[in-house]
Design an enzyme around this catalytic site. Sequence first.
Site, PDB file in Angstrom:
ATOM      1  N   HIS A   1       0.855  -1.193   0.000  1.00 21.90           N
ATOM      2  CA  HIS A   1       0.000   0.000   0.000  1.00 21.90           C
ATOM      3  C   HIS A   1       0.889   1.240   0.000  1.00 21.90           C
ATOM      4  O   HIS A   1       1.331   1.725   1.049  1.00 21.90           O
ATOM      5  CB  HIS A   1      -0.909  -0.012   1.230  1.00 21.90           C
ATOM      6  CG  HIS A   1      -2.008   1.007   1.187  1.00 21.90           C
ATOM      7  ND1 HIS A   1      -3.339   0.676   1.305  1.00 21.90           N
ATOM      8  CD2 HIS A   1      -1.995   2.348   1.042  1.00 21.90           C
ATOM      9  CE1 HIS A   1      -4.081   1.758   1.230  1.00 21.90           C
ATOM     10  NE2 HIS A   1      -3.275   2.803   1.076  1.00 21.90           N
TER      11      HIS A   1
ATOM     12  N   GLU B   1     -10.716   3.364   7.602  1.00 19.22           N
ATOM     13  CA  GLU B   1      -9.743   4.398   7.955  1.00 19.22           C
ATOM     14  C   GLU B   1     -10.489   5.573   8.582  1.00 19.22           C
ATOM     15  O   GLU B   1     -10.377   5.848   9.774  1.00 19.22           O
ATOM     16  CB  GLU B   1      -8.959   4.837   6.731  1.00 19.22           C
ATOM     17  CG  GLU B   1      -7.926   5.923   7.013  1.00 19.22           C
ATOM     18  CD  GLU B   1      -7.273   6.448   5.742  1.00 19.22           C
ATOM     19  OE1 GLU B   1      -6.219   7.085   5.868  1.00 19.22           O
ATOM     20  OE2 GLU B   1      -7.829   6.241   4.643  1.00 19.22           O
TER      21      GLU B   1
ATOM     22  N   ASP C   1       1.675   4.026   2.925  1.00 18.93           N
ATOM     23  CA  ASP C   1       0.611   4.884   2.426  1.00 18.93           C
ATOM     24  C   ASP C   1       1.196   5.996   1.558  1.00 18.93           C
ATOM     25  O   ASP C   1       1.243   5.884   0.341  1.00 18.93           O
ATOM     26  CB  ASP C   1      -0.227   5.442   3.566  1.00 18.93           C
ATOM     27  CG  ASP C   1      -1.609   5.894   3.098  1.00 18.93           C
ATOM     28  OD1 ASP C   1      -2.008   5.552   1.965  1.00 18.93           O
ATOM     29  OD2 ASP C   1      -2.300   6.578   3.872  1.00 18.93           O
TER      30      ASP C   1
END
Length: 367
Positions: free
Chosen positions: A17, A208, A300
């Site tokens: 990710h 999230e 991220d």
Amino acid sequence: MTVTFEQIVALPKVLLHDHLDGGVRPQTVVELAAKVGHELPAPDPEALAAWFRDAADSGSLETYIATFSHTLAVMQRPKALRRVAREAVLDLAADGVVYVEERFAPELHQSGGLSLQQAVDAVLEGLSEGEAEAAEQGRTIRARLLLCAMRQSDRADEVAALALANRDRGVVGFDIAGPEAGFPASALGAAFAQLRTARFPVTVHAGEAAGRDSLDEAVDVGALRLGHGVRLVDDIHVAEDPEHGPTHRLGRLAHWVRDRGIALEVCPTSNLQTGAAVSIATHPVTTLLRLGFAVTVNTDNRLQSRTSLSRELHLLVTEAGWTLDDVRTVTVTAARHAFVHADERQDLIDRVILPGHAPTGTGRHRA
């Protein structure tokens, strides 16, 4: 045994990710902005890097997302996309990453006239160039691509078709990104149905900024992995036992995710920045790991978080009590949940991550 940052850098790692437009080098942003006449909030690379981090430290996913206006502004031409993709691979390889699934939303790179396919072509070329240059430097890394559709737009069907058209060129999965609140995954049901019929892997940003409902929808549309997924702890009840310590009772969703081995793409520092967690020490990732969930650790957006995969793992070691075995466990888990074929995943584990160990799979078929 103390685990040092240098030890973690030296370990082969897997990253599932990582956003392309969130991992641009500050120097590159400055140089590309000068070429296209885009005004930046800070004039030099170091000040700009600090601005991105400070702006992202808002506690709000929406404000965090707003920082991307500056990276996207300089990523609208093929040459720029190739450069950013190539540099991302080189930076990750230098951090010890041996396999990465980089992701981007091609629909966000069309203001300069690029078609969706042209944007994908440029990024794939950059990833390939990065692999080759890393090999010349003595570092081996395999880079694959995930295509994101934005929740708030109506182009998911297009992006799904684009992913399928490029599935034999290095595009290995589909994702939806953007604000969770008000933009449910179920609204993009036709795209997910198209991908399910084609037997194409899907991950979904969920859990999230939103909780159980978002995670439920991600599972319902067929997600094999959950982007972040930390709000899954909302479905885990903790009871304190005076004699034996805390006990955990999983709800149906949490049981389903754990029982089916749906992987969690956890991004600790990013979660602190967007308010999904309050500290590394108390981050839900440790509880989820201890309870047997398929936990992976990710970056991220390396620019906004001023981070690397080694830094994320070292933070968990120093602030959450993780061991070297924990680091190896999440690395193997990430490799097992990569969106490539089983033989390639097993080869990555046997030859790169755990060389010299007994085979970790059973019943493998070599094509």
